[in-house]
Design an enzyme around this catalytic site. Structure first.
Site, PDB file in Angstrom:
ATOM      1  N   ASN A  49       9.190  -2.113   8.754  1.00 57.86           N
ATOM      2  CA  ASN A  49       9.100  -2.058  10.228  1.00 57.86           C
ATOM      3  C   ASN A  49       8.527  -3.480  10.481  1.00 57.86           C
ATOM      4  OD1 ASN A  49       6.099  -0.490   9.381  1.00 57.86           O
ATOM      5  ND2 ASN A  49       5.880  -2.196  10.674  1.00 57.86           N
ATOM      6  N   THR A  77       6.055  -5.859  12.502  1.00 53.78           N
ATOM      7  CA  THR A  77       4.588  -5.778  13.006  1.00 53.78           C
ATOM      8  C   THR A  77       4.483  -6.891  14.065  1.00 53.78           C
ATOM      9  OG1 THR A  77       3.817  -5.180  10.749  1.00 53.78           O
ATOM     10  CG2 THR A  77       2.305  -5.824  12.292  1.00 53.78           C
ATOM     11  N   LYS A  93       0.455  -3.367  17.643  1.00 52.66           N
ATOM     12  CA  LYS A  93      -0.923  -3.281  17.674  1.00 52.66           C
ATOM     13  C   LYS A  93      -1.708  -3.098  18.987  1.00 52.66           C
ATOM     14  CE  LYS A  93      -1.755  -4.088  12.985  1.00 52.66           C
ATOM     15  NZ  LYS A  93      -2.557  -3.159  12.349  1.00 52.66           N
ATOM     16  N   ASP A 147      -0.389   1.329  16.441  1.00 55.38           N
ATOM     17  CA  ASP A 147      -1.754   1.214  15.755  1.00 55.38           C
ATOM     18  C   ASP A 147      -2.889   0.668  16.516  1.00 55.38           C
ATOM     19  OD1 ASP A 147      -3.627   1.296  13.798  1.00 55.38           O
ATOM     20  OD2 ASP A 147      -2.579  -0.354  12.360  1.00 55.38           O
ATOM     21  N   GLU A 178      -1.043   5.427  14.753  1.00 53.92           N
ATOM     22  CA  GLU A 178      -1.858   5.179  13.409  1.00 53.92           C
ATOM     23  C   GLU A 178      -3.337   4.891  13.794  1.00 53.92           C
ATOM     24  OE1 GLU A 178      -1.895   1.955   9.729  1.00 53.92           O
ATOM     25  OE2 GLU A 178       0.033   2.437  10.881  1.00 53.92           O
ATOM     26  N   ASP A 184      -5.264   5.886   8.437  1.00 53.49           N
ATOM     27  CA  ASP A 184      -5.261   4.736   7.827  1.00 53.49           C
ATOM     28  C   ASP A 184      -6.522   4.434   7.252  1.00 53.49           C
ATOM     29  OD1 ASP A 184      -5.056   2.011   6.459  1.00 53.49           O
ATOM     30  OD2 ASP A 184      -4.276   1.049   7.987  1.00 53.49           O
ATOM     31  N   LYS A 204      -2.591   1.334   2.164  1.00 55.86           N
ATOM     32  CA  LYS A 204      -2.782  -0.081   1.459  1.00 55.86           C
ATOM     33  C   LYS A 204      -3.417  -0.054   0.047  1.00 55.86           C
ATOM     34  CE  LYS A 204      -3.232  -1.946   6.425  1.00 55.86           C
ATOM     35  NZ  LYS A 204      -3.109  -0.641   7.171  1.00 55.86           N
TER      36      LYS A 204
END
Length: 353
Positions: free
Chosen positions: A126, A128, A155, A181, A207, A230, A254
């Protein structure tokens, strides 16, 4: 096998543009490279990326942990692996990744050809998009789209959340997949309100909208947008708890957050997962790409579910002469043995801290 040397190299990569999220702003990403040399002449690389915007361990602490490993007498692969289990997640990730790389190089043969059946497949990624004014976010989305990306992560938690999603959807059209996110920036009521505002834009997932799994469980029943954990999912036990609470349907993995490739795979066995970059350097991205290839994503209802591993595009420099390549929204791992990454020693020295 005895290790001839254990080298810890802290370094930083500058961003092309400041990286802005609800948690803060970064001008560069600081990390630590771990380089193991075995008695048989092979090298294994690992990387630790302290999650500085999340209040975790610092780079100084991680470097100190890894240097303590290096100073112990008679370090071999087995003892280093067992000692790594007591380290912080980023340091453990570096140590275990370096061991996996070393063993992968040995199994293939340093400098030898990698069998066709063992070569890595490309990983769909994806885009970002950093938080910003809606018009700027839309323009950024169009630039990523022109490079072949079809999934876009926005974001949120900074400024006009709904406006950013609206602008991206209008710029990208109905076929693009958009995920968001918030980096735990919202409380429960704000999350419910914001998710309700953006549902109309066909959002693939949200997210970490809130800080805890308990809060996510309160939010999940009030939105049609699937939630992904996350920051709140750092271990297999966390994933089990997320399932029991009904907190989220996915986990974002991550490697430096969870402690390395094996811990990431353990979480994915409990909860459908995708792999994300912690703004890793070339070694961390190569390791994450290999993990992404192993995941069974059939539970997500799609043949290919994009991973968040295209972040090398955000950096203005690299320390590798051979690394993963981004083409048409796909991440192509290096073709060499182990992780396949080769360092550019001059660049590494230039970016050393």
């Amino acid at each position: 096998m005895r290790l001839a040397s254990v080298e810890v190299i802290p370094y930083a990569l500058p961003f092309k543009e400041p990286y802005v999220t609800a948690r803060g702003r970064l001008e560069q990403r600081e990390m630590a490279l771990l380089r193991l040399r075995s008695d048989d002449g092979l090298v294994g690389l690992g990387e630790a990326v302290p999650l500085s915007l999340r209040g975790g361990v610092t780079l100084t602490q991680v470097v100190a942990e890894l240097e303590r490993l290096a100073k112990r007498d008679e370090v071999n692969e087995e003892t280093l692996g067992s000692r790594a289990m007591g380290l912080s997640a980023p340091a453990r990730c570096a140590a275990l990744t370096a061991l996996l790389d070393l063993r992968g190089r040995r199994a293939t043969g340093e400098g030898g050809d990698v069998p066709v059946e063992a070569r890595s497949e490309p990983v769909e990624c994806n885009a970002t998009l950093v938080a910003g004014e809606p018009a700027a976010v839309a323009a950024d989305a169009e630039r990523w789209a022109s490079e072949g990306f079809s999934t876009f992560k926005l974001k949120l938690g900074v400024g006009d959340d709904a406006g950013q999603v609206r602008a991206a959807r209008q710029a990208l059209g109905p076929e693009a997949r958009i995920r968001v996110d918030a980096n735990a920036a919202w409380d429960v009521e704000t999350a419910r309100r914001r998710l309700n505002e953006i549902e109309q834009f066909d959002v693939e997932l949200a997210e970490q909208p809130v800080a805890t799994l308990e809060e996510a469980a309160q939010v999940s029943g009030s939105t049609s947008i699937p939630l992904a954990g996350d920051e709140s999912i750092e271990s297999r036990d966390d994933a089990i708890r997320a399932v029991k609470l009904g907190a989220c349907k996915l986990a974002g993995l991550k490697l430096s957050k969870v402690g390395g490739p094996e811990d990431a795979i353990a979480i994915a066995e409990v909860l459908p997962s995708f792999v994300s970059s912690a703004l890793d350097g070339p070694v961390g991205i190569a390791a994450a790409a290999q993990v992404a290839e192993t995941l069974d994503q059939t539970a997500l209802g799609v043949h290919h579910f994009a991973h968040g591993l295209a972040t090398q595009r955000l950096f203005a420099a690299t320390v590798a002469s051979v690394e993963c390549e981004l083409r048409d929204g796909m991440l192509y791992p290096p073709g060499g043995p182990g992780l396949g990454v080769e360092l550019d020693e001059k660049a590494l020295q230039a970016h050393r801290l």
